[in-house]
Design a protein around this motif. Structure first.
Motif, PDB file in Angstrom:
ATOM      1  N   THR A 164       0.766  -1.270  -0.002  1.00 49.35           N
ATOM      2  CA  THR A 164      -0.071   0.031   0.004  1.00 49.35           C
ATOM      3  C   THR A 164       0.930   1.477   0.232  1.00 49.35           C
ATOM      4  OG1 THR A 164      -0.027   0.170   2.488  1.00 49.35           O
ATOM      5  CG2 THR A 164      -1.746  -1.209   1.394  1.00 49.35           C
ATOM      6  N   ILE A 169      -5.619   1.369   2.277  1.00 45.26           N
ATOM      7  CA  ILE A 169      -6.439   1.064   0.877  1.00 45.26           C
ATOM      8  C   ILE A 169      -7.887   0.987   1.501  1.00 45.26           C
ATOM      9  CG2 ILE A 169      -4.663  -0.482  -0.056  1.00 45.26           C
ATOM     10  CD1 ILE A 169      -5.885  -3.038   1.493  1.00 45.26           C
ATOM     11  N   ASP A 173     -10.733  -0.591  -3.549  1.00 43.17           N
ATOM     12  CA  ASP A 173      -9.444  -0.843  -3.929  1.00 43.17           C
ATOM     13  C   ASP A 173      -9.348  -2.503  -4.022  1.00 43.17           C
ATOM     14  OD1 ASP A 173      -8.595   1.643  -4.107  1.00 43.17           O
ATOM     15  OD2 ASP A 173      -7.851   1.894  -2.350  1.00 43.17           O
TER      16      ASP A 173
END
Length: 205
Positions: A164, A169, A173
């Protein structure tokens, strides 16, 4: 006149004696009250020294998801079952529980998670449950998908990593990482050797 004076003196003496008796009685009561023990309470206070970890069902909306995972609408919830310390020696412990207590829970690791309804990946008419597990340290989540077969949860998509760049996230996503084309399930595998973590379409096992 002399007789009146004698009567007055006798009356004064009587009042003084009564006053002395009253003061003595008052002092005695005060002393007894000071020495008397405090009254005992009728009930004993509850021992709240043992804390119970709170259930995480609303703290983060992404830790709860609904789907037809078992043949009926079911809600999966990320649940904190042990509150850890700030150090590595005693991390927190999570579990994935369901609003139907008859459904077996899933281990959830040390940290918060993102739960995803992946839809029907295996073609059996039921949804699969995706789980992106937050890291204890670092900035890389791990992901697994589960399917419910014969009363048990089984891993359907093997674990893969989601770097990430320490920016976090979202459910959106994660939702984009696993998909189905025809009868084949794919996931977008990040190239950990690429500085931008380029994603490569990979067939799921």
């Amino acid at each position: 006149m002399k007789k009146l004076l004698i009567i007055s003196l006798l009356a004064l003496a009587a009042c003084k004696k009564e006053s002395t008796t009253t003061d003595t009685l008052t002092d005695s009561i005060s002393a007894d009250t000071a020495l008397a023990p405090a009254p005992m309470a009728d009930t004993v206070a509850e021992d709240n020294s043992e804390t119970v970890a709170p259930e995480r069902t609303t703290a983060n909306p992404e830790e709860s998801v609904t789907g037809n995972f078992t043949g009926k609408e079911l809600t999966a919830m990320g649940t904190l079952i042990h509150e850890g310390t700030d150090g590595d020696e005693d991390p927190s412990e999570y579990s994935i529980t369901f609003n139907d207590p008859a459904i077996t829970s899933l281990p959830g690791g040390c940290c918060g998670m993102i739960l995803v309804n992946e839809g029907d990946l295996d073609g059996d008419g039921l949804d699969e449950l995706g789980v992106a597990q937050a890291p204890l340290h670092g900035c890389v989540y791990d992901y697994m998908a589960y399917t419910y077969k014969n009363g048990k949860w089984k891993r359907y998509v093997d674990m893969f990593l989601i770097p990430t760049a320490c920016e976090g996230i979202s459910r959106e996503d994660v939702q984009k990482l696993v998909f189905k084309e025809g009868n084949t399930v794919y996931f977008m595998q990040a190239d950990l050797n690429d500085e931008n973590f380029k994603k490569v379409k990979t067939k799921a096992k």
